[in-house]
Structure formats: structure tokens, C-alpha cells
Design a protein around this motif. Structure first.
Motif, PDB file in Angstrom:
ATOM      1  N   GLY A 169      40.726  49.666  -2.272  1.00  0.00           N
ATOM      2  CA  GLY A 169      41.379  49.739  -0.996  1.00  0.00           C
ATOM      3  C   GLY A 169      42.432  50.766  -0.912  1.00  0.00           C
ATOM      4  N   GLY A 170      42.961  51.438  -1.997  1.00  0.00           N
ATOM      5  CA  GLY A 170      44.056  52.539  -1.744  1.00  0.00           C
ATOM      6  C   GLY A 170      43.334  53.736  -1.341  1.00  0.00           C
ATOM      7  N   VAL A 171      44.149  54.991  -1.543  1.00  0.00           N
ATOM      8  CA  VAL A 171      43.808  56.254  -0.617  1.00  0.00           C
ATOM      9  C   VAL A 171      42.604  56.916  -1.509  1.00  0.00           C
ATOM     10  N   PRO A 172      41.608  57.361  -0.947  1.00  0.00           N
ATOM     11  CA  PRO A 172      40.453  57.950  -1.719  1.00  0.00           C
ATOM     12  C   PRO A 172      41.188  59.141  -2.593  1.00  0.00           C
ATOM     13  N   GLN A 173      40.542  59.426  -3.829  1.00  0.00           N
ATOM     14  CA  GLN A 173      40.937  60.392  -4.691  1.00  0.00           C
ATOM     15  C   GLN A 173      39.922  61.812  -4.550  1.00  0.00           C
ATOM     16  N   GLY A 174      40.440  62.874  -4.226  1.00  0.00           N
ATOM     17  CA  GLY A 174      39.668  64.031  -4.114  1.00  0.00           C
ATOM     18  C   GLY A 174      39.562  64.692  -5.631  1.00  0.00           C
ATOM     19  N   CYS A 175      38.404  65.467  -5.535  1.00  0.00           N
ATOM     20  CA  CYS A 175      37.970  66.082  -6.778  1.00  0.00           C
ATOM     21  C   CYS A 175      37.295  67.371  -6.264  1.00  0.00           C
ATOM     22  N   SER A 176      37.610  68.570  -6.669  1.00  0.00           N
ATOM     23  CA  SER A 176      37.023  69.906  -6.635  1.00  0.00           C
ATOM     24  C   SER A 176      36.412  70.452  -7.872  1.00  0.00           C
ATOM     25  N   VAL A 177      35.160  70.767  -7.909  1.00  0.00           N
ATOM     26  CA  VAL A 177      34.506  71.698  -9.120  1.00  0.00           C
ATOM     27  C   VAL A 177      34.026  72.909  -8.769  1.00  0.00           C
ATOM     28  N   VAL A 178      34.311  73.950  -9.555  1.00  0.00           N
ATOM     29  CA  VAL A 178      33.817  75.304  -9.227  1.00  0.00           C
ATOM     30  C   VAL A 178      33.048  75.667 -10.447  1.00  0.00           C
ATOM     31  N   PHE A 179      31.548  75.829 -10.332  1.00  0.00           N
ATOM     32  CA  PHE A 179      30.769  76.614 -11.333  1.00  0.00           C
ATOM     33  C   PHE A 179      30.905  77.919 -11.185  1.00  0.00           C
ATOM     34  N   GLU A 180      30.682  78.739 -12.272  1.00  0.00           N
ATOM     35  CA  GLU A 180      30.409  80.114 -12.412  1.00  0.00           C
ATOM     36  C   GLU A 180      29.067  80.429 -12.928  1.00  0.00           C
ATOM     37  N   THR A 181      28.408  81.165 -12.136  1.00  0.00           N
ATOM     38  CA  THR A 181      26.861  81.454 -12.705  1.00  0.00           C
ATOM     39  C   THR A 181      26.797  82.928 -12.682  1.00  0.00           C
ATOM     40  N   ARG A 182      25.979  83.317 -13.532  1.00  0.00           N
ATOM     41  CA  ARG A 182      25.876  84.869 -13.688  1.00  0.00           C
ATOM     42  C   ARG A 182      24.159  85.193 -13.919  1.00  0.00           C
ATOM     43  N   GLN A 183      23.549  85.721 -13.327  1.00  0.00           N
ATOM     44  CA  GLN A 183      21.978  86.181 -13.341  1.00  0.00           C
ATOM     45  C   GLN A 183      21.371  84.728 -13.294  1.00  0.00           C
ATOM     46  N   GLY A 184      21.748  83.822 -12.348  1.00  0.00           N
ATOM     47  CA  GLY A 184      21.162  82.722 -12.210  1.00  0.00           C
ATOM     48  C   GLY A 184      21.391  81.450 -13.059  1.00  0.00           C
ATOM     49  N   THR A 185      22.245  81.759 -14.182  1.00  0.00           N
ATOM     50  CA  THR A 185      22.429  80.533 -15.341  1.00  0.00           C
ATOM     51  C   THR A 185      24.011  80.282 -15.231  1.00  0.00           C
ATOM     52  N   VAL A 186      24.344  79.003 -15.385  1.00  0.00           N
ATOM     53  CA  VAL A 186      25.660  78.540 -15.367  1.00  0.00           C
ATOM     54  C   VAL A 186      26.246  78.695 -16.539  1.00  0.00           C
ATOM     55  N   GLN A 187      27.604  79.416 -16.296  1.00  0.00           N
ATOM     56  CA  GLN A 187      28.373  79.906 -17.479  1.00  0.00           C
ATOM     57  C   GLN A 187      29.449  78.898 -17.732  1.00  0.00           C
ATOM     58  N   GLY A 188      29.907  78.249 -16.988  1.00  0.00           N
ATOM     59  CA  GLY A 188      31.178  77.374 -16.970  1.00  0.00           C
ATOM     60  C   GLY A 188      31.642  76.721 -15.774  1.00  0.00           C
ATOM     61  N   PHE A 189      32.548  75.723 -15.824  1.00  0.00           N
ATOM     62  CA  PHE A 189      33.168  75.359 -14.570  1.00  0.00           C
ATOM     63  C   PHE A 189      34.633  74.900 -14.772  1.00  0.00           C
ATOM     64  N   THR A 190      35.338  74.655 -13.821  1.00  0.00           N
ATOM     65  CA  THR A 190      36.684  74.274 -13.776  1.00  0.00           C
ATOM     66  C   THR A 190      36.703  73.153 -12.942  1.00  0.00           C
ATOM     67  N   ARG A 191      37.673  71.848 -12.924  1.00  0.00           N
ATOM     68  CA  ARG A 191      37.892  70.871 -12.012  1.00  0.00           C
ATOM     69  C   ARG A 191      39.263  70.891 -11.598  1.00  0.00           C
ATOM     70  N   ASN A 192      39.319  70.226 -10.325  1.00  0.00           N
ATOM     71  CA  ASN A 192      40.824  69.978  -9.872  1.00  0.00           C
ATOM     72  C   ASN A 192      40.810  68.809  -9.230  1.00  0.00           C
ATOM     73  N   GLY A 193      41.796  67.984  -9.428  1.00  0.00           N
ATOM     74  CA  GLY A 193      42.102  66.734  -8.447  1.00  0.00           C
ATOM     75  C   GLY A 193      41.894  65.357  -9.309  1.00  0.00           C
ATOM     76  N   PRO A 194      42.503  64.276  -9.038  1.00  0.00           N
ATOM     77  CA  PRO A 194      42.730  63.272  -9.693  1.00  0.00           C
ATOM     78  C   PRO A 194      41.423  62.135  -9.396  1.00  0.00           C
TER      79      PRO A 194
END
Length: 136
Positions: A107-132
């Protein structure tokens, strides 16, 4: 017997609630590292944004998780009653106020999340996340 079933249900519910952590989220997202970009899109859907530069691509997903805190809200009640005991009988009307809440959250305020993935030559290299809201 019913008390044992209720206790078991509450225990299982508590175990489910405890498994939603940022570490569990990271573990889930780490499963995409080293895999093709197409697998990432197939697993998470179409990204919210993309950015291409210097031979790498950044793909961003924005998620909104329901709140895990209980909803607390004011409430007003009105009651009517009748007691037909004896000759005179009786009746009553009552009004009350109080607080209502949903004990399982949502019932509280929804929590946001943002995830950014880095790819090189079509392959996932890593990710970062931000938000509760980055919990799984």
C-alpha cells in the motif's frame, strides 16, 4: 490443527519476504553477463533507453516494484444493533473511527529501480543498478 496451518503459512510467507534482497537481484542480473544481447532482451523485455558509443552499447531498464510497507489509512465505521430481550427491547447506533492497514504490504509508495547493462560486440559485459526497488 488450524493454528498449526496458520503458523506454517505465516512462516512460509516470512521466508518469501526475506528472500527479496538487492543481493538476490544482483545474482539474477549477473546471470546475463557473458551471454548474447538477444538473451538479455528476451529475459527483460525491450529496454527503456539505449546509447551507442566507442564500440559499446548501454541498455537501460526502468522497473517499478510494489511497496513492501503496509498501507495505513484512516477509516470511519457506523453500526446499528437491536436487542429484543424482555419487554422493552432495545436498540443502539454507534459511530467509530480508527486506522486500517494491510498487514502484507503493497500500500505504500512504489519503489523504482534502474538497471544499465553494457554490451560489446553483442555480448553482455556487466551491469549497474540504482534505486530502492532493485530487489528480487
Amino acid at each position: 490443527m488450524p493454528r498449526a496451518i496458520l503458523l506454517l503459512a505465516l512462516t512460509l510467507l516470512g521466508a518469501c519476504a526475506d528472500s527479496r534482497t538487492p543481493q538476490a537481484f544482483d545474482q539474477r542480473m549477473a546471470g546475463f553477463v557473458g551471454r548474447p544481447e538477444a538473451d538479455l532482451v528476451a529475459g527483460l523485455g525491450v529496454p527503456s533507453r539505449t546509447y551507442d558509443a566507442d564500440g559499446r552499447r548501454l541498455l537501460q531498464w526502468d522497473f517499478l516494484q510494489p511497496s513492501t510497507t503496509p498501507a495505513v489509512y484512516p477509516s470511519i465505521g457506523l453500526g446499528f444493533g437491536s436487542f429484543g430481550f424482555g419487554r422493552g427491547g432495545g436498540s443502539a447506533v454507534g459511530v467509530g473511527t480508527g486506522l486500517g492497514f494491510g498487514p502484507l504490504g503493497g500500500g505504500g509508495v512504489p519503489q523504482g529501480c534502474s538497471v544499465v547493462f553494457e554490451t560489446r560486440q553483442g555480448t553482455v559485459q556487466g551491469f549497474t543498478r540504482n534505486g530502492p526497488g532493485c530487489i528480487a
